[in-house]
Scaffold this active site. Structure first.
Site, PDB file in Angstrom:
ATOM      1  N   ARG A 222       7.604  52.425  20.640  1.00  0.00           N
ATOM      2  CA  ARG A 222       7.339  53.831  20.360  1.00  0.00           C
ATOM      3  C   ARG A 222       6.839  54.492  21.642  1.00  0.00           C
ATOM      4  O   ARG A 222       6.193  53.852  22.476  1.00  0.00           O
ATOM      5  CB  ARG A 222       6.275  53.979  19.261  1.00  0.00           C
ATOM      6  CG  ARG A 222       6.789  53.690  17.866  1.00  0.00           C
ATOM      7  CD  ARG A 222       7.800  54.719  17.368  1.00  0.00           C
ATOM      8  NE  ARG A 222       8.279  54.466  16.022  1.00  0.00           N
ATOM      9  CZ  ARG A 222       9.477  53.951  15.711  1.00  0.00           C
ATOM     10  NH1 ARG A 222      10.324  53.605  16.655  1.00  0.00           N
ATOM     11  NH2 ARG A 222       9.834  53.781  14.449  1.00  0.00           N
ATOM     12  N   HIS A 270      16.668  57.653  21.363  1.00  0.00           N
ATOM     13  CA  HIS A 270      16.153  56.933  20.181  1.00  0.00           C
ATOM     14  C   HIS A 270      17.314  56.470  19.277  1.00  0.00           C
ATOM     15  O   HIS A 270      17.411  56.874  18.109  1.00  0.00           O
ATOM     16  CB  HIS A 270      15.173  57.808  19.384  1.00  0.00           C
ATOM     17  CG  HIS A 270      14.269  56.983  18.499  1.00  0.00           C
ATOM     18  ND1 HIS A 270      12.977  57.338  18.185  1.00  0.00           N
ATOM     19  CD2 HIS A 270      14.474  55.788  17.864  1.00  0.00           C
ATOM     20  CE1 HIS A 270      12.439  56.425  17.390  1.00  0.00           C
ATOM     21  NE2 HIS A 270      13.325  55.484  17.186  1.00  0.00           N
TER      22      HIS A 270
HETATM   23  N1  LIG Z   1      14.046  52.258  19.058  1.00  0.00           N
HETATM   24  C1  LIG Z   1      14.517  51.999  17.849  1.00  0.00           C
HETATM   25  O1  LIG Z   1      15.606  52.433  17.475  1.00  0.00           O
HETATM   26  C2  LIG Z   1      13.717  51.114  16.923  1.00  0.00           C
HETATM   27  C3  LIG Z   1      14.334  50.603  15.773  1.00  0.00           C
HETATM   28  C4  LIG Z   1      13.587  49.750  14.964  1.00  0.00           C
HETATM   29  C5  LIG Z   1      12.280  49.423  15.289  1.00  0.00           C
HETATM   30  N2  LIG Z   1      11.715  49.956  16.418  1.00  0.00           N
HETATM   31  C6  LIG Z   1      10.318  49.633  16.792  1.00  0.00           C
HETATM   32  O2  LIG Z   1      10.104  48.250  16.719  1.00  0.00           O
HETATM   33  C7  LIG Z   1       8.833  48.025  16.127  1.00  0.00           C
HETATM   34  C8  LIG Z   1       8.704  46.618  15.645  1.00  0.00           C
HETATM   35  O3  LIG Z   1       9.471  46.428  14.466  1.00  0.00           O
HETATM   36  P1  LIG Z   1       9.349  45.085  13.629  1.00  0.00           P
HETATM   37  O4  LIG Z   1      10.070  45.348  12.348  1.00  0.00           O
HETATM   38  O5  LIG Z   1       9.756  43.903  14.450  1.00  0.00           O
HETATM   39  O6  LIG Z   1       7.762  45.010  13.396  1.00  0.00           O
HETATM   40  P2  LIG Z   1       6.938  43.828  12.708  1.00  0.00           P
HETATM   41  O7  LIG Z   1       7.842  42.961  11.885  1.00  0.00           O
HETATM   42  O8  LIG Z   1       5.772  44.460  12.041  1.00  0.00           O
HETATM   43  O9  LIG Z   1       6.429  42.931  13.934  1.00  0.00           O
HETATM   44  C9  LIG Z   1       5.462  43.376  14.822  1.00  0.00           C
HETATM   45  C10 LIG Z   1       5.122  42.269  15.819  1.00  0.00           C
HETATM   46  O10 LIG Z   1       4.217  42.798  16.782  1.00  0.00           O
HETATM   47  C11 LIG Z   1       3.078  41.941  16.876  1.00  0.00           C
HETATM   48  N3  LIG Z   1       1.899  42.758  17.193  1.00  0.00           N
HETATM   49  C12 LIG Z   1       1.453  43.878  16.566  1.00  0.00           C
HETATM   50  N4  LIG Z   1       0.372  44.366  17.188  1.00  0.00           N
HETATM   51  C13 LIG Z   1       0.101  43.525  18.228  1.00  0.00           C
HETATM   52  C14 LIG Z   1      -0.884  43.496  19.234  1.00  0.00           C
HETATM   53  N5  LIG Z   1      -1.851  44.434  19.312  1.00  0.00           N
HETATM   54  N6  LIG Z   1      -0.856  42.489  20.122  1.00  0.00           N
HETATM   55  C15 LIG Z   1       0.097  41.518  20.051  1.00  0.00           C
HETATM   56  N7  LIG Z   1       1.076  41.508  19.121  1.00  0.00           N
HETATM   57  C16 LIG Z   1       1.082  42.506  18.225  1.00  0.00           C
HETATM   58  C17 LIG Z   1       2.972  41.279  15.532  1.00  0.00           C
HETATM   59  O11 LIG Z   1       2.229  40.071  15.645  1.00  0.00           O
HETATM   60  P3  LIG Z   1       1.995  39.095  14.364  1.00  0.00           P
HETATM   61  O12 LIG Z   1       3.374  38.592  13.981  1.00  0.00           O
HETATM   62  O13 LIG Z   1       1.154  38.017  14.886  1.00  0.00           O
HETATM   63  O14 LIG Z   1       1.390  39.947  13.300  1.00  0.00           O
HETATM   64  C18 LIG Z   1       4.456  41.061  15.185  1.00  0.00           C
HETATM   65  O15 LIG Z   1       4.932  39.876  15.783  1.00  0.00           O
HETATM   66  C19 LIG Z   1       8.788  49.131  15.040  1.00  0.00           C
HETATM   67  O16 LIG Z   1       7.496  49.362  14.578  1.00  0.00           O
HETATM   68  C20 LIG Z   1       9.331  50.299  15.842  1.00  0.00           C
HETATM   69  O17 LIG Z   1       8.265  50.863  16.573  1.00  0.00           O
HETATM   70  C21 LIG Z   1      12.413  50.781  17.229  1.00  0.00           C
END
Ligand SMILES: NC(=O)c1ccc[n+]([C@@H]2O[C@H](COP(=O)([O-])OP(=O)(O)OC[C@H]3O[C@@H](n4cnc5c(N)ncnc54)[C@H](OP(=O)(O)O)[C@@H]3O)[C@@H](O)[C@H]2O)c1
Length: 307
Positions: A222, A270
């Site tokens: 983000r 995006h």
């Molecule tokens: N650009 C785009 O088109 C697009 C599309 C889709 C998603 N995204 C972005 O990608 C993000 C991630 O998606 P996701 O579905 O993979 O999320 P997710 O399943 O919630 O996974 C988040 C990961 O980040 C880790 N994490 C969170 N806070 C942390 C911190 N402070 N320090 C270290 N590790 C941390 C978590 O650790 P744990 O596993 O240990 O909890 C987990 O491994 C979305 O929230 C969005 O912002 C972007």
């Protein structure tokens, strides 16, 4: 009944069209309609929480995307659940985008596109996937999948998360204590963290300094993860080689923004990955059905953790 709520006019229009196409007409309504009083679930993107909080039966705030930071979680009532949309197309789309980004640096397309402008013929030695160290911040639904895909292609992959991960051939680094070591092994750094109060501004001068010289950034988390002036300084000083950026503090990116003209930055609007709208509507309908039947919800978010 699902109420559509987005304060972003073009997204609201896209949602209305999608629900008209993929949902029965008596299953959704608009926020200002009388039917909204009956709504149990809100399909949301930057929703109007003030209006939503006046709906007596509303029990589920459903993001239409993987991220939930746009929901302003601390304003959501404690009796309301929060869910997000997760889908294999979404993961695959993200990997395709990132593979392009990695190859862009691995095969020197960044340099060759600049050379073409100068009609300069300069060749580079081929570099192979096993030469490239990819560091992925966030090993969740997206990051974990992407790590497996890159590993299968022979890349050296490490990941950073809050809790340890056991993904074959992926070196797992955990928490702030291991961040420096993780960064030191990341020639191409991919940000796939969710936006929370803990990691706002994490892509900063301090972090960039810890990357190897000539490292590159692919930013698909983000916009608020990145301190924009720190990135510009790290690129202009020559420490970082380049950046591909898909998400921004302000979207659309303003016309006067320095990224547009920067020769080391690729801007994409995006688009890294989106779930198809048919899937978005289907998952929201399914969770609304589960809610009414008292079943566990799919893809529920931990509101306290913020993701
Ligand atoms: N650009 C785009 O088109 C697009 C599309 C889709 C998603 N995204 C972005 O990608 C993000 C991630 O998606 P996701 O579905 O993979 O999320 P997710 O399943 O919630 O996974 C988040 C990961 O980040 C880790 N994490 C969170 N806070 C942390 C911190 N402070 N320090 C270290 N590790 C941390 C978590 O650790 P744990 O596993 O240990 O909890 C987990 O491994 C979305 O929230 C969005 O912002 C972007």
């Amino acid at each position: 009944m699902i109420v559509i709520s987005s304060t972003v006019p073009n997204i609201e229009a896209i949602l209305i069209k999608a629900f008209q196409k993929y949902a029965p007409s008596d299953h959704f309504c608009l926020i200002d309609s009388p039917e909204a009083e009956q709504a149990t679930t809100a399909a949301s993107w930057f929703p109007d929480l003030e209006k939503l909080n006046q709906l007596p039966k509303l029990s589920l705030i459903h993001s239409i995307a993987a991220g939930v930071e746009h929901l302003n979680l601390n304003e959501i009532r404690p009796d309301q659940a929060v869910c997000r949309v997760l889908d294999p197309h979404h993961q695959k789309g993200m990997f395709d985008y990132l593979l392009w980004g990695v190859l862009y640096f691995q095969r020197y397309f960044d340099r060759m596109l600049q050379q073409q402008k100068q009609q300069l013929w300069k060749q580079y030695r081929q570099s192979y996937s096993h030469h490239i160290q990819i560091g992925i911040m966030g090993l969740g639904h997206m990051g974990g999948y992407v790590a497996e895909c890159f590993t299968a292609m022979g890349y050296q992959v490490s990941g950073w998360s809050n809790s340890p991960k056991n993904i074959p051939q992926v070196k797992s680094y955990v928490g702030s204590e291991q961040l420096s070591e993780f960064l030191a092994h990341s020639q191409i750094l991919i940000n796939l963290l969710p936006l929370t109060k803990d990691n706002t501004g994490i892509l900063s001068a301090e972090l960039f300094q810890q990357l190897p010289d000539q490292a590159a950034l692919i930013q698909v988390g983000r916009g608020q993860h990145l301190i924009e002036k720190d990135l510009l300084n790290a690129l202009d000083s020559g420490h970082l080689r380049g950046a591909i950026i898909d998400v921004f503090e302000q979207e659309p990116l303003p016309a006067e923004h320095p990224y547009w003209q920067h020769e080391k930055i690729v801007v994409t609007p995006h688009v890294a990955s989106h779930a198809p709208m048919s899937v978005v509507v289907e998952q929201i309908l399914e969770n609304d059905r589960r809610l009414k039947q008292g079943l566990d919800l799919c893809h529920q978010v931990d509101v306290n953790k913020g993701y």
